[in-house]
Write a protein that holds these residues in place. Structure first.
Motif, PDB file in Angstrom:
ATOM      1  N   GLU A  37       0.870  -1.166  -0.088  1.00 36.48           N
ATOM      2  CA  GLU A  37      -0.040  -0.043  -0.043  1.00 36.48           C
ATOM      3  C   GLU A  37       0.829   1.286   0.221  1.00 36.48           C
ATOM      4  O   GLU A  37       0.528   2.178  -0.675  1.00 36.48           O
ATOM      5  CB  GLU A  37      -1.060   0.050   1.190  1.00 36.48           C
ATOM      6  CG  GLU A  37      -2.098  -0.977   1.296  1.00 36.48           C
ATOM      7  CD  GLU A  37      -3.016  -0.761   2.315  1.00 36.48           C
ATOM      8  OE1 GLU A  37      -2.642  -0.142   3.225  1.00 36.48           O
ATOM      9  OE2 GLU A  37      -4.136  -1.142   2.330  1.00 36.48           O
ATOM     10  N   GLU A  64      -6.569  10.838  -1.954  1.00 37.07           N
ATOM     11  CA  GLU A  64      -6.386   9.851  -0.883  1.00 37.07           C
ATOM     12  C   GLU A  64      -5.244   9.969  -0.018  1.00 37.07           C
ATOM     13  O   GLU A  64      -4.014  10.598  -0.535  1.00 37.07           O
ATOM     14  CB  GLU A  64      -6.237   8.534  -1.712  1.00 37.07           C
ATOM     15  CG  GLU A  64      -5.829   7.229  -1.169  1.00 37.07           C
ATOM     16  CD  GLU A  64      -7.205   6.689  -0.229  1.00 37.07           C
ATOM     17  OE1 GLU A  64      -6.806   6.079   0.687  1.00 37.07           O
ATOM     18  OE2 GLU A  64      -8.162   7.088  -0.631  1.00 37.07           O
ATOM     19  N   PRO A  67      -0.921   6.465   3.499  1.00 32.15           N
ATOM     20  CA  PRO A  67      -1.231   5.280   4.429  1.00 32.15           C
ATOM     21  C   PRO A  67      -0.230   5.368   5.745  1.00 32.15           C
ATOM     22  O   PRO A  67       0.790   4.598   5.575  1.00 32.15           O
ATOM     23  CB  PRO A  67      -0.937   4.232   3.499  1.00 32.15           C
ATOM     24  CG  PRO A  67      -0.077   4.812   2.214  1.00 32.15           C
ATOM     25  CD  PRO A  67      -0.510   6.092   2.308  1.00 32.15           C
ATOM     26  N   ARG A  71      -3.752   4.936  10.074  1.00 32.28           N
ATOM     27  CA  ARG A  71      -4.756   4.539   9.166  1.00 32.28           C
ATOM     28  C   ARG A  71      -4.549   2.968   8.836  1.00 32.28           C
ATOM     29  O   ARG A  71      -5.671   2.278   8.869  1.00 32.28           O
ATOM     30  CB  ARG A  71      -4.576   5.152   7.857  1.00 32.28           C
ATOM     31  CG  ARG A  71      -5.018   6.618   7.933  1.00 32.28           C
ATOM     32  CD  ARG A  71      -4.809   7.378   6.386  1.00 32.28           C
ATOM     33  NE  ARG A  71      -5.435   6.837   5.482  1.00 32.28           N
ATOM     34  CZ  ARG A  71      -6.574   6.779   5.262  1.00 32.28           C
ATOM     35  NH1 ARG A  71      -7.399   7.768   5.805  1.00 32.28           N
ATOM     36  NH2 ARG A  71      -7.204   6.153   4.237  1.00 32.28           N
ATOM     37  N   GLN A  72      -3.477   2.574   8.776  1.00 29.34           N
ATOM     38  CA  GLN A  72      -3.198   1.005   8.684  1.00 29.34           C
ATOM     39  C   GLN A  72      -3.602   0.132   9.913  1.00 29.34           C
ATOM     40  O   GLN A  72      -3.996  -1.063   9.533  1.00 29.34           O
ATOM     41  CB  GLN A  72      -1.797   0.809   7.910  1.00 29.34           C
ATOM     42  CG  GLN A  72      -1.431   1.279   6.604  1.00 29.34           C
ATOM     43  CD  GLN A  72      -0.048   1.028   5.950  1.00 29.34           C
ATOM     44  OE1 GLN A  72       0.735   0.708   6.803  1.00 29.34           O
ATOM     45  NE2 GLN A  72       0.011   0.662   4.828  1.00 29.34           N
ATOM     46  N   GLN A  73      -3.363   0.782  10.824  1.00 29.46           N
ATOM     47  CA  GLN A  73      -3.788   0.032  12.094  1.00 29.46           C
ATOM     48  C   GLN A  73      -5.320  -0.125  12.346  1.00 29.46           C
ATOM     49  O   GLN A  73      -5.829  -0.935  12.855  1.00 29.46           O
ATOM     50  CB  GLN A  73      -2.954   0.695  13.283  1.00 29.46           C
ATOM     51  CG  GLN A  73      -3.456   0.177  14.628  1.00 29.46           C
ATOM     52  CD  GLN A  73      -3.174   0.988  15.750  1.00 29.46           C
ATOM     53  OE1 GLN A  73      -2.012   1.900  15.634  1.00 29.46           O
ATOM     54  NE2 GLN A  73      -3.525   0.682  16.985  1.00 29.46           N
ATOM     55  N   ASN A  74      -5.986   1.050  11.696  1.00 35.76           N
ATOM     56  CA  ASN A  74      -7.261   1.009  11.943  1.00 35.76           C
ATOM     57  C   ASN A  74      -7.909   0.097  10.737  1.00 35.76           C
ATOM     58  O   ASN A  74      -9.226  -0.066  11.151  1.00 35.76           O
ATOM     59  CB  ASN A  74      -7.915   2.400  11.722  1.00 35.76           C
ATOM     60  CG  ASN A  74      -7.387   3.321  12.980  1.00 35.76           C
ATOM     61  OD1 ASN A  74      -7.144   2.775  14.159  1.00 35.76           O
ATOM     62  ND2 ASN A  74      -7.453   4.584  12.618  1.00 35.76           N
ATOM     63  N   ASN A  75      -7.348  -0.160   9.866  1.00 37.84           N
ATOM     64  CA  ASN A  75      -7.919  -1.027   8.883  1.00 37.84           C
ATOM     65  C   ASN A  75      -7.770  -2.551   9.127  1.00 37.84           C
ATOM     66  O   ASN A  75      -8.100  -3.500   8.372  1.00 37.84           O
ATOM     67  CB  ASN A  75      -7.055  -0.916   7.488  1.00 37.84           C
ATOM     68  CG  ASN A  75      -7.608   0.452   6.994  1.00 37.84           C
ATOM     69  OD1 ASN A  75      -8.631   1.270   7.145  1.00 37.84           O
ATOM     70  ND2 ASN A  75      -6.741   1.094   6.157  1.00 37.84           N
ATOM     71  N   LYS A  78     -10.974  -4.594   9.553  1.00 39.31           N
ATOM     72  CA  LYS A  78     -11.573  -4.974   8.331  1.00 39.31           C
ATOM     73  C   LYS A  78     -10.840  -6.091   7.728  1.00 39.31           C
ATOM     74  O   LYS A  78     -11.429  -6.793   6.949  1.00 39.31           O
ATOM     75  CB  LYS A  78     -11.622  -3.447   7.502  1.00 39.31           C
ATOM     76  CG  LYS A  78     -12.226  -2.274   8.046  1.00 39.31           C
ATOM     77  CD  LYS A  78     -12.193  -1.191   7.272  1.00 39.31           C
ATOM     78  CE  LYS A  78     -12.760   0.040   7.920  1.00 39.31           C
ATOM     79  NZ  LYS A  78     -12.519   1.246   6.665  1.00 39.31           N
ATOM     80  N   ALA A  79      -9.403  -6.122   7.997  1.00 36.89           N
ATOM     81  CA  ALA A  79      -8.753  -7.119   7.128  1.00 36.89           C
ATOM     82  C   ALA A  79      -9.097  -8.386   7.876  1.00 36.89           C
ATOM     83  O   ALA A  79      -8.941  -9.570   7.199  1.00 36.89           O
ATOM     84  CB  ALA A  79      -7.296  -6.603   7.191  1.00 36.89           C
ATOM     85  N   GLN A  82     -11.875 -10.027   6.293  1.00 36.60           N
ATOM     86  CA  GLN A  82     -11.660 -10.451   4.833  1.00 36.60           C
ATOM     87  C   GLN A  82     -10.827 -11.757   4.850  1.00 36.60           C
ATOM     88  O   GLN A  82     -11.000 -12.555   3.864  1.00 36.60           O
ATOM     89  CB  GLN A  82     -10.929  -9.238   4.083  1.00 36.60           C
ATOM     90  CG  GLN A  82     -10.905  -9.592   2.363  1.00 36.60           C
ATOM     91  CD  GLN A  82     -10.246  -8.571   1.662  1.00 36.60           C
ATOM     92  OE1 GLN A  82     -10.025  -7.523   2.344  1.00 36.60           O
ATOM     93  NE2 GLN A  82     -10.030  -8.610   0.502  1.00 36.60           N
TER      94      GLN A  82
END
Length: 421
Positions: A37, A64, A67, A71-75, A78-79, A82
């Motif tokens: 990313e 955008e 990253p 931001r990546q920690q909060n995602n 969601k990961a 998936q």
């Protein structure tokens, strides 16, 4: 705030080892995904606005944001929806993996080189539990989240007044040995060790590992070269096995175990030598060597085997623990200057004796360099106003006073010649 690291060996069972290995395989995937990313965002903004890149790049909208770590920690939640296998790993372990990437990215921005790289299979050797609500060590077991209680070899207890801050789990010898690095902290503050007592300068070399200004010297054990024939035999056996087979894995473990043994012997020698120096004096001066440059020369194998950088780091730590002042000086020209009259005496590496044509002072080349290191160290502390009265400053930590086997062990090795000044 005082922070220290204690390393212990742990003995997980078969189920726990399988779980730990799966975590070490999952963490690189998270690291590589976050790095992808980051690289895609940079690649979408490195070309000019009036022309496109010759290579195919992902088109990311201009609004955008970068990253970042948060931001990546909060995602990560969601990961996990998936990719369900991410839920098997502790959440804070995944967060510290993202933190590890952004620490590398920030270091790259500061020094201008060393862009983060993708991690291959087997490159991740550790992961971190960043915080604990209660002390995880209970008797001779340590409780790791989602892993359970694991037997631990608590060869030295945690000092009173310290609490466990974080725990790093290490894999050694291809996952056959496991260690934990326990970070402990306390609210106490330890003052810097002042310059006091008897002082010496030390010179590191390949003919002799260490030579002090008081003519004490230590021969250099050749850890790697002494076991190189055995290592070569093990590597030859491993190369003949079919890659990926069980016999190949067993052969690779034997090679890794031999490397681990060599490293342990070298570190043990460095620690014992540092404690011997601290038993003798209260102030130590050493050369600030360019260790990276030494590993690129003609004698790089011997320099890597001696590990001067590791010895200086361990000596600095032992001196702090033992209340001994330690400082580094400029190494330029220490072996080309006479310590008696400070005249320049040029000599090549093949010349092992120092003979000054100006004042006639004659001694071993390494001893003259050590005397010059001592002189430069004393000049530095006098110019900075650090030279004070003799004091006894030691921290009450486990392992500081268990040195009876070194004290009174006999007269150290000395040279014959001109007495030390």
């Amino acid at each position: 705030m005082l922070t220290m690291n204690y390393t212990y060996r742990i003995y997980p069972n078969v189920v726990q080892q399988t779980e730990l290995r799966s975590w070490l395989e999952t963490c690189p995937g998270v690291y590589n995904y976050a790095l992808r990313e980051l690289k895609d965002w940079i690649a979408s903004r490195k070309c000019s606005v009036d022309r496109c890149s010759l290579e195919k790049e992902y088109i990311i909208p201009a609004d955008e944001p970068f990253p970042s770590y948060h931001r990546q920690q909060n995602n990560l939640p969601k990961a996990k929806k998936q990719f369900p296998h991410l839920g098997q790993v502790h959440s804070q372990v995944l967060q510290t993996t993202i933190r590890r990437l952004h620490d590398t990215w920030e270091a790259f921005q500061k020094r201008g080189h060393g862009f983060p790289r993708f991690k291959k299979f087997g490159q991740f050797k550790s992961f971190v539990f960043p915080q604990f609500k209660n002390n995880p060590i209970n008797g001779f077991t340590i409780k790791l989240p989602k892993i359970g209680e694991v037997p631990i070899n608590l060869h030295r207890p945690i000092p009173n007044g310290f609490k466990v801050k974080q725990v790093r789990v290490l894999s050694r010898i291809r996952g056959t040995q496991w260690y934990v690095v326990v970070t402990i902290e306390s609210d106490i503050s330890v003052p810097d060790v002042p310059v006091h007592g008897r002082a010496i300068g030390i010179d590191l070399g390949l003919e002799r590992f260490l030579t002090a200004s008081d003519r004490f010297f230590q021969e250099r054990p050749k850890f790697f070269k002494s076991m190189q024939r055995q290592l070569k035999l093990l590597q030859r056996r491993a190369a003949r096995k079919q890659k990926g087979s069980q016999n190949w894995e067993k052969a690779q473990i034997e090679v890794a175990r031999m490397h681990h043994r060599i490293a342990n012997r070298r570190r043990d020698f460095h620690l014992k030598t540092a404690h011997q120096l601290c038993d003798r004096v209260q102030t130590i001066f050493a050369e600030d060597l360019n260790v990276k440059g030494l590993t690129r020369g003609m004698l790089r194998k011997d320099c890597v085997d001696a590990a001067f950088g590791q010895f200086l780091s361990l000596t600095e730590w032992v001196c702090w623990k033992r209340g001994v002042y330690f400082a580094k000086v400029n190494p330029h020209g220490t072996s080309q200057t006479c310590p008696s009259c400070f005249a320049t005496v040029s000599k090549g590496l093949e010349v092992r004796e120092h003979h000054c044509p100006e004042c006639g002072y004659r001694t071993h080349r390494d001893h003259a360099a050590a005397e010059m290191v001592l002189h430069r160290g004393q000049e530095n502390v006098v110019s900075q106003g650090l030279w004070g009265t003799e004091t006894a400053c030691q921290v009450g930590l486990s392992g500081v006073y268990d040195l009876d086997k070194w004290r009174g062990a006999g007269i150290p090795n000395r040279e014959t010649g001109k007495p030390a000044l």
